[in-house]
Structure formats: structure tokens, C-alpha cells
Design a protein around this motif. Structure first.
Motif, PDB file in Angstrom:
ATOM      1  N   SER A   5     -23.628 -48.055 -74.666  1.00  0.00           N
ATOM      2  CA  SER A   5     -24.639 -47.907 -75.711  1.00  0.00           C
ATOM      3  C   SER A   5     -25.461 -49.195 -75.896  1.00  0.00           C
ATOM      4  O   SER A   5     -26.515 -49.157 -76.511  1.00  0.00           O
ATOM      5  CB  SER A   5     -23.992 -47.481 -77.031  1.00  0.00           C
ATOM      6  N   LYS A   7     -27.869 -51.798 -74.299  1.00  0.00           N
ATOM      7  CA  LYS A   7     -28.785 -51.936 -73.162  1.00  0.00           C
ATOM      8  C   LYS A   7     -29.403 -53.331 -73.206  1.00  0.00           C
ATOM      9  O   LYS A   7     -30.158 -53.670 -74.117  1.00  0.00           O
ATOM     10  CB  LYS A   7     -29.902 -50.887 -73.220  1.00  0.00           C
ATOM     11  N   ARG A  28     -30.873 -53.510 -76.911  1.00  0.00           N
ATOM     12  CA  ARG A  28     -31.260 -52.277 -77.596  1.00  0.00           C
ATOM     13  C   ARG A  28     -29.985 -51.452 -77.712  1.00  0.00           C
ATOM     14  O   ARG A  28     -29.268 -51.256 -76.728  1.00  0.00           O
ATOM     15  CB  ARG A  28     -32.322 -51.536 -76.795  1.00  0.00           C
ATOM     16  N   GLU A  30     -28.303 -47.942 -78.321  1.00  0.00           N
ATOM     17  CA  GLU A  30     -28.593 -46.504 -78.220  1.00  0.00           C
ATOM     18  C   GLU A  30     -27.483 -45.697 -78.887  1.00  0.00           C
ATOM     19  O   GLU A  30     -26.340 -46.131 -78.892  1.00  0.00           O
ATOM     20  CB  GLU A  30     -28.710 -46.106 -76.739  1.00  0.00           C
ATOM     21  N   PRO A  31     -27.725 -44.564 -79.463  1.00  0.00           N
ATOM     22  CA  PRO A  31     -28.988 -43.829 -79.447  1.00  0.00           C
ATOM     23  C   PRO A  31     -29.934 -44.198 -80.590  1.00  0.00           C
ATOM     24  O   PRO A  31     -31.040 -43.687 -80.677  1.00  0.00           O
ATOM     25  CB  PRO A  31     -28.531 -42.377 -79.579  1.00  0.00           C
ATOM     26  N   GLU A  32     -29.516 -45.130 -81.462  1.00  0.00           N
ATOM     27  CA  GLU A  32     -30.328 -45.445 -82.641  1.00  0.00           C
ATOM     28  C   GLU A  32     -31.650 -46.113 -82.300  1.00  0.00           C
ATOM     29  O   GLU A  32     -32.606 -46.052 -83.074  1.00  0.00           O
ATOM     30  CB  GLU A  32     -29.552 -46.353 -83.610  1.00  0.00           C
ATOM     31  N   GLY A  33     -31.702 -46.811 -81.178  1.00  0.00           N
ATOM     32  CA  GLY A  33     -32.922 -47.525 -80.799  1.00  0.00           C
ATOM     33  C   GLY A  33     -33.078 -48.859 -81.502  1.00  0.00           C
ATOM     34  O   GLY A  33     -34.151 -49.463 -81.473  1.00  0.00           O
TER      35      GLY A  33
END
Length: 180
Positions: A5, A7, A28, A30-33
Motif C-alpha cells: 500500500s 508507493k 503515496r 493507497e487506496p486513500e491517495g
């Protein structure tokens, strides 16, 4: 264990010092961004070594530490040079910092000093039957006093705070001398 998760985006060195680099990693999540920068101290592996004489005395060093701004009681240790094996580095640091020598050192284990912000490993060793050699080989800014203490005194020295360097305490824990 990796976590997919996270990145990694840009990773760059923001300052370079003799014993480590400060690296800024942009991630980054993820999945929250969500995005955030994290600081990492990027450095070589370290070693420490518990030297024990035939008389069961531990060879310790006293030296000024800039982080704590005081003299600390520790075991010999230092940086693993590029291409150097940790065991060889431990024996080299023992000789350079104390003048004591031995041909063999046994691995006690290894730890990550602070994985939240550091990427290196500290390798811990013990050397039994060390003998005093010809001379120390201190670096220009090292002022080290060599002292010996009976191995049975180590738990008391740790409990009293006279020995308080966490990686030194870990090494003695690996050795199994801390007791209850």
C-alpha cells in the motif's frame, strides 16, 4: 515484510555527512491517495563487540558522545567499511579503540537500531580471551579511555545507568548476562 500500500515516488539525498546521508522519500499511501515525505538516515551497518579477557573482565571504553553531551561507558564498535565483513569490522574496531586483540569473534545477533528512520543494521559480537596488543589506532577526534570490569558487574552497571547505550545493552542481552 513489504507493504504494497506504500508507493515510493521521488527519493533524494538532501544532505551528506561523513557517517550518514539524510534522504527524503516521498510516498503515496493507497487506496486513500494520501501523500507524505519521510526522512531516512541512510548509513552503513555498524558493529559492536563485547571483549572478554581470560580473567572474565569485560573491556569497556569511555568516550564523549555529542548526542548526549557526556562521557558514556560502552563497548568498542563502529562503522562497517565498504566491502568489509561485519566480523572483520568488529575485530578492527576492538584493536583500534582498545589495543586489545583476538583472532576470533562469535556473532551474537543483529538488530535494526531504529527502523522508523534508519536503514542500517547493528551486528553484535563477543570475543573471549582477548589480550592487550601493541597499541590503539584512534581516529583524530577520538578520545577513548579503556577500562575493564568483571563480567558479573555488567547487570549492575546497566541498572544504575552507567551503561545506557541501547545497542550496548542489546549486545549484553544477546550474551545472556543481564539476568532477571
Amino acid at each position: 515484510m513489504p507493504d504494497k500500500s506504500w508507493k515510493l515516488g521521488e527519493s533524494r539525498v538532501v544532505s551528506d555527512h561523513r557517517i550518514f546521508q539524510v534522504r527524503l522519500d516521498h510516498y503515496r499511501l493507497e487506496p486513500e491517495g494520501l501523500e507524505h515525505d519521510f526522512v531516512v538516515l541512510d548509513g552503513p551497518d555498524w558493529v559492536n563487540i563485547i571483549p572478554i579477557t581470560a580473567e572474565r573482565e569485560v573491556v569497556l571504553i569511555r568516550q564523549y558522545r555529542h548526542g548526549s553531551r557526556q562521557v558514556e561507558l560502552e563497548i568498542p564498535g563502529g562503522i562497517v567499511d565498504p566491502g568489509e565483513e561485519p566480523r572483520a569490522a568488529a575485530l578492527r574496531e576492538l584493536r583500534e579503540e582498545t589495543g586489545f586483540e583476538t583472532l576470533e569473534a562469535r556473532s551474537l545477533g543483529r538488530v535494526a537500531p531504529n527502523p522508523a528512520i534508519q536503514n542500517n543494521i547493528c551486528h553484535c559480537f563477543v570475543a573471549e580471551g582477548v589480550t592487550l596488543g601493541k597499541h590503539k589506532a584512534l581516529e583524530p577526534f577520538e578520545r577513548i579511555e579503556v577500562v575493564t570490569r568483571p563480567i558479573g558487574d555488567i547487570p549492575r552497571l546497566i541498572r544504575s545507568g552507567e551503561i545506557r547505550h541501547s545497542l550496548v545493552v542489546v549486545a549484553f542481552g544477546f550474551l545472556g548476562v543481564l539476568g532477571e
